[in-house]
Design an enzyme around this catalytic site. Structure first.
Site, PDB file in Angstrom:
ATOM      1  N   GLY A 206       5.556  -6.897  -0.422  1.00 13.34           N
ATOM      2  CA  GLY A 206       5.432  -5.940   0.677  1.00 13.34           C
ATOM      3  C   GLY A 206       6.427  -6.262   1.783  1.00 13.34           C
TER       4      GLY A 206
ATOM      5  N   ASP B 295       8.863  -5.578  -8.936  1.00 13.69           N
ATOM      6  CA  ASP B 295       7.882  -5.096  -7.963  1.00 13.69           C
ATOM      7  C   ASP B 295       8.007  -6.065  -6.780  1.00 13.69           C
ATOM      8  OD1 ASP B 295       5.759  -3.804  -6.808  1.00 13.69           O
ATOM      9  OD2 ASP B 295       4.291  -4.335  -8.340  1.00 13.69           O
TER      10      ASP B 295
ATOM     11  N   GLY C 234       0.795  -1.219   0.000  1.00 18.86           N
ATOM     12  CA  GLY C 234       0.000   0.000   0.000  1.00 18.86           C
ATOM     13  C   GLY C 234       0.830   1.273   0.000  1.00 18.86           C
TER      14      GLY C 234
ATOM     15  N   GLY D 246       2.834   2.316  -2.447  1.00 16.31           N
ATOM     16  CA  GLY D 246       2.959   2.936  -3.762  1.00 16.31           C
ATOM     17  C   GLY D 246       3.977   2.297  -4.689  1.00 16.31           C
ATOM     18  N   LYS D 247       4.380   1.064  -4.435  1.00 14.82           N
ATOM     19  CA  LYS D 247       5.341   0.380  -5.312  1.00 14.82           C
ATOM     20  C   LYS D 247       4.769   0.201  -6.716  1.00 14.82           C
ATOM     21  CE  LYS D 247       5.582  -3.260  -2.664  1.00 14.82           C
ATOM     22  NZ  LYS D 247       4.691  -2.766  -1.591  1.00 14.82           N
ATOM     23  N   SER D 248       3.574  -0.388  -6.782  1.00 15.40           N
ATOM     24  CA  SER D 248       2.982  -0.651  -8.097  1.00 15.40           C
ATOM     25  C   SER D 248       2.639   0.660  -8.804  1.00 15.40           C
ATOM     26  CB  SER D 248       1.729  -1.515  -7.971  1.00 15.40           C
ATOM     27  OG  SER D 248       2.053  -2.728  -7.338  1.00 15.40           O
ATOM     28  N   TYR D 249       2.291   1.662  -8.031  1.00  7.93           N
ATOM     29  CA  TYR D 249       1.984   2.964  -8.633  1.00  7.93           C
ATOM     30  C   TYR D 249       3.210   3.501  -9.364  1.00  7.93           C
ATOM     31  CZ  TYR D 249       0.105   7.661  -9.188  1.00  7.93           C
ATOM     32  OH  TYR D 249      -0.339   8.842  -9.719  1.00  7.93           O
TER      33      TYR D 249
HETATM   34  P1  ADP Z   1       1.802  -1.203  -3.286  1.00  6.51           P
HETATM   35  O1  ADP Z   1       2.030  -1.697  -4.669  1.00  6.51           O
HETATM   36  O2  ADP Z   1       3.053  -0.757  -2.609  1.00  6.51           O
HETATM   37  O3  ADP Z   1       1.049  -2.193  -2.443  1.00  6.51           O
HETATM   38  P2  ADP Z   1       0.076   0.684  -4.592  1.00  6.51           P
HETATM   39  O4  ADP Z   1       1.000   1.157  -5.646  1.00  6.51           O
HETATM   40  O5  ADP Z   1      -0.973  -0.282  -5.007  1.00  6.51           O
HETATM   41  O6  ADP Z   1       0.885   0.091  -3.346  1.00  6.51           O
HETATM   42  O7  ADP Z   1      -0.560   1.986  -3.923  1.00  6.51           O
HETATM   43  C1  ADP Z   1      -1.609   1.936  -2.969  1.00  6.51           C
HETATM   44  C2  ADP Z   1      -2.625   3.021  -3.298  1.00  6.51           C
HETATM   45  O8  ADP Z   1      -2.052   4.311  -3.197  1.00  6.51           O
HETATM   46  C3  ADP Z   1      -3.183   2.910  -4.715  1.00  6.51           C
HETATM   47  O9  ADP Z   1      -4.562   3.193  -4.701  1.00  6.51           O
HETATM   48  C4  ADP Z   1      -2.447   3.983  -5.466  1.00  6.51           C
HETATM   49  O10 ADP Z   1      -3.207   4.516  -6.524  1.00  6.51           O
HETATM   50  C5  ADP Z   1      -2.169   5.038  -4.413  1.00  6.51           C
HETATM   51  N1  ADP Z   1      -0.888   5.719  -4.686  1.00  6.51           N
HETATM   52  C6  ADP Z   1       0.333   5.214  -4.426  1.00  6.51           C
HETATM   53  N2  ADP Z   1       1.302   6.085  -4.766  1.00  6.51           N
HETATM   54  C7  ADP Z   1       0.679   7.172  -5.260  1.00  6.51           C
HETATM   55  C8  ADP Z   1       1.132   8.419  -5.780  1.00  6.51           C
HETATM   56  N3  ADP Z   1       2.440   8.718  -5.886  1.00  6.51           N
HETATM   57  N4  ADP Z   1       0.199   9.309  -6.194  1.00  6.51           N
HETATM   58  C9  ADP Z   1      -1.119   9.012  -6.113  1.00  6.51           C
HETATM   59  N5  ADP Z   1      -1.611   7.856  -5.628  1.00  6.51           N
HETATM   60  C10 ADP Z   1      -0.733   6.935  -5.207  1.00  6.51           C
HETATM   61 MG    MG Z   2       1.588  -3.599  -5.453  1.00  5.07          MG
END
Ligand code: ADP
Ligand code: MG
Length: 361
Positions: free
Chosen positions: A253, A250, A112, A114-117
């Site tokens: 967590g 990726d 959560g 923002g890795k995948s983002y």
């Molecule tokens: P992870 O892959 O680390 O589990 P995600 O990339 O899925 O986390 O991010 C979790 C949530 O936060 C998603 O809904 C994503 O859209 C939001 N988010 C993460 N990073 C950003 C960012 N830089 N700007 C806007 N939204 C973000």
């Molecule tokens: Mg992810």
């Protein structure tokens, strides 16, 4: 201190809905390359400051443009969107690939964060992977060359091929070859001619990642995903071939698995994931030390499947970038601090020679 071979970036995201609902306070601040975390917003003297090669403020100061892309709200804002991140990190990967270096980009952080983002992105806010692929294809559009793609999923201790619909019980084998080093036996690679093909493959891969984890009773956030782009340049006039691989990872967590919430297989799976992340940190920091001229006797590639598979892309003549994704919220303080510490550890620290002077009387 930074070298070409290892680069570390940190990125802080906006509050999530859950964080907003619970009235979270932001405990992160950034000033150029430094990131500061406050332990207790009520007691702001208690801080820890870290310096990385790059720091991206994506927490606030943005607005949506007409296409839904988050951009800086005003010229004075330090907001960094996907474009800025790609400009710094993606470009470097592309340049290295053209020069024939292997590159690895890893996203680290708790689920959560923002890795995948950063890696893939959401909707109009495309991440590094689609942007890298798009640019590669634009650049080779008029040249008669194909690229091959391989996607690997690591659900430790199993390795799965994200391009293959055929499920092999127990996953694929990792083998070692004198010349090739470690490789996944039977992994499919697919030649691609355009970006649309890759996009389809990535969607297919994401689906298989989700189902594979569900079948194994593991969350997809607790598996590593490696996307490898084999990039081959043939220079006919010079009888020269440059082969480089771009590895986009990726990571699972990084959160500590609480022993209360999970049991049996889940817990074992969880601690295996944490071990593989620790080992990855050991490998990268050994490489960073070596790049800084320190004497490194042993790089522990063999200690986990992840580093075995990335060996050729992490060591030697290759370039590694780690992006540490963090939450801004006070409720994530412990995990965020541990992510910052991890990122700090993989960065090579300057070392000072200690001289001892004997004063003779
Ligand atoms: P992870 O892959 O680390 O589990 P995600 O990339 O899925 O986390 O991010 C979790 C949530 O936060 C998603 O809904 C994503 O859209 C939001 N988010 C993460 N990073 C950003 C960012 N830089 N700007 C806007 N939204 C973000
Ligand atoms: Mg992810």
């Amino acid at each position: 201190p930074s070298t070409d071979s290892v680069k570390v970036a940190v990125r802080v995201r906006p509050f999530s809905q859950r964080e907003k609902n619970s009235g979270s306070k932001c405990v992160i601040s950034m000033h150029s390359r430094t990131t500061t975390i406050i332990q207790d917003p009520k007691n702001p003297e208690h801080t820890k400051t870290f310096t990385f090669d790059l720091a991206y403020w994506s927490h606030n100061g943005f607005q949506k443009d007409k296409d839904g892309v988050f951009i800086s709200a005003d010229p004075g804002s330090k907001f960094a969107g996907q474009k800025e991140v790609f400009h710094d990190l993606g470009r470097g990967i592309l340049d290295s690939a053209w020069q024939g270096y292997n590159t690895t980009l890893l996203a680290y952080g708790q689920t959560g964060s923002g890795k995948s983002y950063s890696m893939i992105g959401f909707g109009a806010n495309k991440g590094i992977i689609p942007n890298v692929c798009e640019e590669l294809f634009q650049a080779i559009e008029n040249r008669d060359k194909n690229q091959e793609y391989q996607f690997v999923l690591l659900v430790l201790p199993q390795v799965r091929d994200l391009l293959s619909r055929i499920k092999k019980p127990g996953g694929l084998r990792v083998r070692e070859d004198q010349q090739l080093g470690f490789y996944v036996d039977g992994l499919k690679s697919v030649p691609c001619e355009n970006y649309a093909q890759i996009e389809r493959l990535m969607e297919q891969g994401a689906k298989i990642r989700t189902t594979a984890s569900t079948n194994m009773n593991a969350s997809s956030s607790r598996s590593h995903m490696i996307i490898t782009i084999q990039f081959k340049q043939v220079f006919l006039d010079r009888d020269l071939t440059k082969l480089s691989s771009i590895n986009l990872v990726d990571l699972a967590g990084s959160e500590r698995q609480k022993s209360s919430g999970s049991e049996g297989d889940r817990l074992r799976e969880g601690s295996r994931v944490n071990l593989s992340l620790t080992n990855l940190g050991n490998v990268i920091s050994a490489l960073a030390d070596a790049a800084m001229g320190k004497k490194v006797l042993h790089v522990p590639y063999r200690d986990s499947v992840l580093t075995k598979l990335l060996q050729s892309a992490l060591g030697g003549n290759s370039r590694t970038t780690l992006i540490a994704a963090i939450s801004p919220a006070d409720i994530c303080y412990e995990e965020t601090l541990s992510t910052l510490r991890y990122a700090e550890r993989v960065m090579s620290q300057p070392h000072f020679a200690i001289s001892t002077f004997w004063v003779m009387r």
